[in-house]
Design an enzyme around this catalytic site. Sequence first.
Site, PDB file in Angstrom:
ATOM      1  N   GLY A  38       0.727  15.154  -4.208  1.00 42.66           N
ATOM      2  CA  GLY A  38      -0.678  15.482  -4.444  1.00 42.66           C
ATOM      3  C   GLY A  38      -1.331  15.956  -3.167  1.00 42.66           C
ATOM      4  O   GLY A  38      -0.653  16.274  -2.191  1.00 42.66           O
ATOM      5  N   LYS A  56       4.360   5.723  -1.462  1.00 37.72           N
ATOM      6  CA  LYS A  56       3.546   6.906  -1.180  1.00 37.72           C
ATOM      7  C   LYS A  56       3.447   7.072   0.325  1.00 37.72           C
ATOM      8  O   LYS A  56       3.106   6.136   1.047  1.00 37.72           O
ATOM      9  CB  LYS A  56       2.156   6.761  -1.792  1.00 37.72           C
ATOM     10  CG  LYS A  56       1.303   7.999  -1.583  1.00 37.72           C
ATOM     11  CD  LYS A  56       0.114   8.015  -2.522  1.00 37.72           C
ATOM     12  CE  LYS A  56      -0.696   9.294  -2.347  1.00 37.72           C
ATOM     13  NZ  LYS A  56      -1.815   9.391  -3.277  1.00 37.72           N
ATOM     14  N   ASP A 148     -11.649   9.986 -10.456  1.00 33.79           N
ATOM     15  CA  ASP A 148     -10.730  11.058 -10.843  1.00 33.79           C
ATOM     16  C   ASP A 148      -9.926  10.675 -12.079  1.00 33.79           C
ATOM     17  O   ASP A 148      -8.696  10.632 -12.046  1.00 33.79           O
ATOM     18  CB  ASP A 148      -9.814  11.373  -9.670  1.00 33.79           C
ATOM     19  CG  ASP A 148      -9.209  12.771  -9.784  1.00 33.79           C
ATOM     20  OD1 ASP A 148      -9.604  13.515 -10.688  1.00 33.79           O
ATOM     21  OD2 ASP A 148      -8.339  13.093  -8.965  1.00 33.79           O
TER      22      ASP A 148
END
Lengths: 311, 246
Positions: A38, A56, A148
């Site tokens: 992302g 991540k 989001d």
Amino acid sequence: MKMNRVWKKQGIDLRPGAQIKGKWHHNNYTIQRKLGAGAIGTVYLCDYGGRPAALKISDKGTSMTVEVNVLKSLEKVQGSRLGPSLLDVDDWVSPTGDMYSFYVMEYLQGETMVGFIRKHGKDWIGVFMLQLLEDLEKLHQTGWIFGDLKTENLLVVSSPPTVRWVDVGGTTKLGRAIKEYTEFYDRGYWGLGSRRAEPSYDLFAFVMVFLTIYYPNRFEKEHEAAEKLLYKKIDRVNDLTPYRSVLKKALTSGYASSAEMKQDLIHVLNAAKKRETYHKQKPKHSWKLLFMESGGIGILALMYYLFSLLF
Amino acid sequence: MKNGSLKQILLLTDGCSNKGEDPSATAALAYQQGITVNVIGILEDDQTESPDGLQEVEDIALSGGGVSQIVYSESLSQTVQMVTKQAMNQTLQGFVNKELRQILGSDQGIEDMDPEKRGEIMEVVEDLGETSDLEVLVLVDTSASMHNKLPTVKEALIDLSISLNSRIGRNKFCIYSFPGKRKDIQKVFDWSPKLDTISTVFPKLTSGGITPTGPAIREAMYQFGKKSLLRSFRHEDESGMEETGY
């Protein structure tokens, strides 16, 4: 400034088998494969002592720290698991000497909501709507707004099918400016409200999530008023017919809280159930069963207790 | 922090400068005076890779202490906001880092702390970003090649104002275009808390290939000075004037 150098650095690309060792907590992770990438960082499936986990990693240390803060505050919400649970937060110094920040989360395995509904039918729409609204209510109660909310950030995990949030990077404190958003799901983009973090912001995105299921390629702003266009899009989907009024009200920030919307939705769902022509016969001996079950459990418990007294 | 507000110049351009002083040098000058210079380079839709001229975009932001990004015009809205917010955080983080070094010693910055402490500090930085006042001077290149991108630019700026006005802190925006008719830059929209009132389209485009980016940044820098001078004269009205920020 120093950050600029970091900003220009090429994105990270880790090969399967790469070893990531934390600088502070010294945990070892073996990269297995890439799960996704992302704006901030890349997510890998990794192996941590034989167990799978999602890792991540990013060179944008600041943004990563902010995400970790959100995950930590979500964990404080008692009695429910809103985001994936956080396992570790650390830094990694690559062989070339660059520093990356990473965090490790629980690995959620499931399928997209779009895929699930296509496979299992529209009966699940109402269920997922209620689940999502319940989770949103819990989140809003603790003073956070999801921000989001989009199909890519949701996953249906199995047994029982439950919607889980995978990416909570956009979560923003109530009353602030939404941190991260996607145009299609953003009421500001459609000219239907501000980007201030409040429950109605999430509820707008919620409607767009369910529209995306039927418009997988999404659609764009047209010359006609956004409100009219979106209403039309809702009306065109047969599966959404029962929920029309509720969805439309949410589009125009008509609900101050998720609980309020949930109530309306339950009302609509019950009304729809009644209208259905066939009824499944419900077993009527449930009272008796409950009695026998609790009685049985009681006797068993008593036996265990007496047994434990003997030793 | 309460007293000052963050000052940014946001430069939107599609090519390199060809007149006057080196834009990187004027950007460095602005940075020295507490104004961050951010640059967004806009590509043509059919351009596949960024032309050499856009290297300048990066250089200007680097010496201006800001953030740079090269985009296609369709993703301009999101980029404008990302760049502005990132630059704010960067500046604030710079302040916090400096304070930390003063307290903890010269080699203790945010990067050198363990993740838990870093998290606490970032919360402070985020709080500051949400509550501090921000002044953005938007500097738009209106040379001939920008012509068909200007509607998108306008939309992106309105969008930026929606986002920033959802913050708790106050905002002020103004828009200048360059090259101006006789001067290096020309005022399009005066300092105002909101941008959704821009109805005026950008002025008639200047033909010819002059792009005086350097002088434009220098002029833009003076606009911040002018305003604060004005403000000090009208100190009495200040509270009334600032309330409009809400």
